[in-house]
Design a protein around this motif. Structure first.
Motif: not given
Length: 145
Positions: A8-18, A116-118, A135-141
């Motif tokens: 979704h550039w220019p939006l970078v999505l990052s998730t962190m676990a552990g 946060a997405v909004a 679409a951003v929400g679906k990618t995050l899911e």
């Protein structure tokens, strides 16, 4: 584990676990450096999924401070906004940290993903850029599985 999605550039999505090992932490900074080296504005939405993901590895705070000193100007020039989602149990504590002051860019902390997405999509739009909220929400899911 840290996962990034740039679809979704220019939006970078990052998730962190552990918890992150030192080498994962170094890779994280290298990835950020590569985004900054593009020389174009972007925004980031980071989701910390658990308490352990909020902790830095031993020596990580010093490394983070040094990296931020070296890249602070690029961050202030190129990062449109930073949305950070933390576990609800840590929201009060984490929201007291002044990320806007630390990074010098618009930044907010959230306890859930949807606001946060909004917020980050609105920052993009304020800068003449677009991102599809659904679409951003679906990618995050997918990233949060």
């Amino acid at each position: 584990m840290i996962r990034h999605d740039l679809s979704h550039w220019p939006l970078v999505l990052s998730t962190m676990a552990g918890a992150s090992a030192p080498d994962v932490h170094q890779t994280f900074f290298a990835e950020w450096s590569a985004w900054l080296d593009r020389g174009v504005p972007f925004a980031t939405l980071r989701v910390f999924q658990d308490d352990a993901s909020l902790e830095r590895p031993s020596g990580g705070a010093k490394e983070a401070k040094l990296w931020l000193q070296e890249n602070g100007d690029k961050i202030r020039q190129q990062v449109i906004g930073m949305a950070t989602v933390v576990p609800p149990s840590r929201f009060d504590e984490m929201s007291r940290m002044n990320a806007e002051k630390l990074f010098g860019v618009p930044a907010r902390t959230f306890a859930t993903v949807e606001p946060a997405v909004a917020w980050i999509v609105a920052r993009l739009e304020d800068n003449g850029l677009t991102a599809d909220t659904a679409a951003v929400g679906k990618t995050l899911e997918c990233l949060l599985v």
